[in-house]
Design a protein around this motif. Sequence first.
Motif, PDB file in Angstrom:
ATOM      1  N   VAL A  93     -17.456  -3.480  58.471  1.00 26.96           N
ATOM      2  CA  VAL A  93     -17.944  -4.641  57.729  1.00 26.96           C
ATOM      3  C   VAL A  93     -17.570  -5.967  58.402  1.00 26.96           C
ATOM      4  N   PRO A  94     -16.306  -6.194  58.818  1.00 24.19           N
ATOM      5  CA  PRO A  94     -16.015  -7.462  59.528  1.00 24.19           C
ATOM      6  C   PRO A  94     -16.796  -7.601  60.832  1.00 24.19           C
ATOM      7  N   VAL A  95     -16.943  -6.495  61.570  1.00 18.34           N
ATOM      8  CA  VAL A  95     -17.689  -6.564  62.830  1.00 18.34           C
ATOM      9  C   VAL A  95     -19.137  -6.948  62.580  1.00 18.34           C
ATOM     10  N   ARG A  96     -19.762  -6.360  61.551  1.00 17.75           N
ATOM     11  CA  ARG A  96     -21.165  -6.675  61.261  1.00 17.75           C
ATOM     12  C   ARG A  96     -21.322  -8.119  60.810  1.00 17.75           C
ATOM     13  N   MET A  97     -20.396  -8.614  59.997  1.00 19.10           N
ATOM     14  CA  MET A  97     -20.489 -10.005  59.550  1.00 19.10           C
ATOM     15  C   MET A  97     -20.316 -10.966  60.722  1.00 19.10           C
ATOM     16  N   TRP A 147     -21.032 -10.263  63.821  1.00 17.51           N
ATOM     17  CA  TRP A 147     -22.247 -10.117  64.623  1.00 17.51           C
ATOM     18  C   TRP A 147     -23.405 -10.940  64.036  1.00 17.51           C
ATOM     19  N   ASP A 148     -23.612 -10.853  62.711  1.00 18.12           N
ATOM     20  CA  ASP A 148     -24.676 -11.639  62.086  1.00 18.12           C
ATOM     21  C   ASP A 148     -24.441 -13.132  62.233  1.00 18.12           C
ATOM     22  N   ALA A 149     -23.165 -13.556  62.110  1.00 12.80           N
ATOM     23  CA  ALA A 149     -22.861 -14.984  62.298  1.00 12.80           C
ATOM     24  C   ALA A 149     -23.165 -15.428  63.732  1.00 12.80           C
ATOM     25  N   LEU A 150     -22.811 -14.599  64.700  1.00 13.67           N
ATOM     26  CA  LEU A 150     -23.115 -14.942  66.092  1.00 13.67           C
ATOM     27  C   LEU A 150     -24.625 -14.991  66.337  1.00 13.67           C
ATOM     28  N   VAL A 151     -25.374 -14.097  65.690  1.00 14.85           N
ATOM     29  CA  VAL A 151     -26.846 -14.123  65.833  1.00 14.85           C
ATOM     30  C   VAL A 151     -27.411 -15.423  65.289  1.00 14.85           C
ATOM     31  N   VAL A 152     -26.948 -15.847  64.111  1.00 14.07           N
ATOM     32  CA  VAL A 152     -27.438 -17.095  63.519  1.00 14.07           C
ATOM     33  C   VAL A 152     -27.090 -18.285  64.401  1.00 14.07           C
ATOM     34  N   VAL A 153     -25.844 -18.319  64.897  1.00 17.64           N
ATOM     35  CA  VAL A 153     -25.429 -19.429  65.774  1.00 17.64           C
ATOM     36  C   VAL A 153     -26.247 -19.435  67.066  1.00 17.64           C
ATOM     37  N   GLY A 154     -26.482 -18.240  67.614  1.00 18.08           N
ATOM     38  CA  GLY A 154     -27.279 -18.166  68.841  1.00 18.08           C
ATOM     39  C   GLY A 154     -28.700 -18.650  68.634  1.00 18.08           C
ATOM     40  N   ARG A 155     -29.338 -18.271  67.527  1.00 15.64           N
ATOM     41  CA  ARG A 155     -30.699 -18.751  67.248  1.00 15.64           C
ATOM     42  C   ARG A 155     -30.722 -20.261  67.044  1.00 15.64           C
ATOM     43  N   VAL A 214     -20.520   5.784  60.658  1.00 16.26           N
ATOM     44  CA  VAL A 214     -20.770   4.496  61.312  1.00 16.26           C
ATOM     45  C   VAL A 214     -22.152   3.964  60.934  1.00 16.26           C
ATOM     46  N   GLY A 215     -23.173   4.855  60.901  1.00 20.52           N
ATOM     47  CA  GLY A 215     -24.512   4.412  60.503  1.00 20.52           C
ATOM     48  C   GLY A 215     -24.550   3.897  59.078  1.00 20.52           C
ATOM     49  N   HIS A 216     -23.959   4.649  58.136  1.00 20.88           N
ATOM     50  CA  HIS A 216     -23.928   4.199  56.738  1.00 20.88           C
ATOM     51  C   HIS A 216     -23.162   2.895  56.604  1.00 20.88           C
ATOM     52  N   ALA A 217     -22.002   2.806  57.268  1.00 22.20           N
ATOM     53  CA  ALA A 217     -21.193   1.588  57.178  1.00 22.20           C
ATOM     54  C   ALA A 217     -21.935   0.395  57.763  1.00 22.20           C
ATOM     55  N   TRP A 218     -22.673   0.610  58.883  1.00 21.32           N
ATOM     56  CA  TRP A 218     -23.421  -0.505  59.488  1.00 21.32           C
ATOM     57  C   TRP A 218     -24.532  -0.999  58.552  1.00 21.32           C
ATOM     58  N   ARG A 219     -25.218  -0.055  57.867  1.00 20.47           N
ATOM     59  CA  ARG A 219     -26.248  -0.478  56.926  1.00 20.47           C
ATOM     60  C   ARG A 219     -25.648  -1.199  55.714  1.00 20.47           C
ATOM     61  N   HIS A 261     -26.231  -5.138  54.417  1.00 24.05           N
ATOM     62  CA  HIS A 261     -26.532  -5.644  53.072  1.00 24.05           C
ATOM     63  C   HIS A 261     -25.505  -6.683  52.625  1.00 24.05           C
ATOM     64  N   VAL A 262     -24.207  -6.383  52.897  1.00 21.86           N
ATOM     65  CA  VAL A 262     -23.161  -7.342  52.509  1.00 21.86           C
ATOM     66  C   VAL A 262     -23.328  -8.649  53.269  1.00 21.86           C
ATOM     67  N   SER A 263     -23.563  -8.550  54.572  1.00 20.67           N
ATOM     68  CA  SER A 263     -23.741  -9.755  55.379  1.00 20.67           C
ATOM     69  C   SER A 263     -24.958 -10.550  54.945  1.00 20.67           C
ATOM     70  N   ARG A 264     -26.063  -9.827  54.580  1.00 20.55           N
ATOM     71  CA  ARG A 264     -27.257 -10.528  54.118  1.00 20.55           C
ATOM     72  C   ARG A 264     -26.981 -11.265  52.798  1.00 20.55           C
TER      73      ARG A 264
END
Length: 371
Positions: free
Chosen positions: A43-47, A49-57, A252-257, A261-264
Amino acid sequence: MVDVEKAPDAGPREEPVRRADAEGCLAVAVRIPVRIVVLVLVVPVRMVWDALVVVGRFLRDTVLRPVGRALGWLGRALFVWPLVALWRYGVVPLAKGVAWLGNVLLVVPAVWLYQWVLTPAGHVLARFLTAVGAVLAAIGRGLYAVLAAVGRGLSVGLAWLARYLLVVPGTWLYRWVLTPLGHALALCGKGLAWCCGQVARGVGLVVTGVGFVLYWTVRVLLVLPALAAWRWVLVPVGRALAVVGREVADAVGHAWRIAGHVSRAVGRFLGTLLRWTVVEPVRWVYRSVLTPVGHAVRDAVLRPLAEAGRGAGRAVRQALASARLSVRQARADVRRMLFGEPAERQPVDRREPSGAEARTLGSSTTALTKD
């Protein structure tokens, strides 16, 4: 009375068919702890990652694209446009001049030399060589006839000598010497081959026995222990590791999905917060304050300035047009005073008949026969 008769045989018992999706106890025992641990770690890694994607865009849209466009325009202004101007106004005229100079200094003299010097000289040389070739051809035909006669005589003599000096003695030697000697050597070879076959058969038996002993030795000492280790140690351990690895991958797949959802959800909350704290006030200020002020400035200042600029431009264009017309008239007057009136062009008779003289549907004559 006791029934001593045997019950009829029910036949062989069928084994229950295993389901394709059946899972062992190891998979069930490993699944829940592994999924909990992986969820906590992912969960921290995915959050992040999503923050880095938003900053990169954001950086791509607001910084990298404008900087890239500015660098592209600067590169065109510093390199492309000067090179295009140099090519168009420097290299191309210079190349045309060099081509014209080369045509005048090289091509035209070369064409003249070829047309008036080399071509006549070549024709004369071709006629001379044709005459010499005809003479040499006649001489060659005579020499060929002489040499052909001499060659036929020599070939007949050499054939007779070769027949009686080589062919006849060679035939006698092959028939009465080499053929008996070859038969004797063939018999000796057959006997030697039979002896070698017997020896080879004995050696083969010995090698077969030694190989049989070595085969069973290697099988008992190496193959059977290795097979037992593979069947009873490595295969169960591999299956257990495969189950653990599959469960880890699924976790890992379930946790990433789930982390997605949590990050979204967190991203939507932060977006809504940013919208109501920053975007909506800025929009209200732009719509309620800046837009009316801009319209007032446009109507009161910019439009009058634009009308005045357009009027000044029209006046300047009219002044320039009148100045060009005056200069053109003055130049025509000066030319007329210096050189006089230009001569009028004489009308040229047209070869084709005019419309009145052409043939029509109601006339019986053509333009060529009409007087």
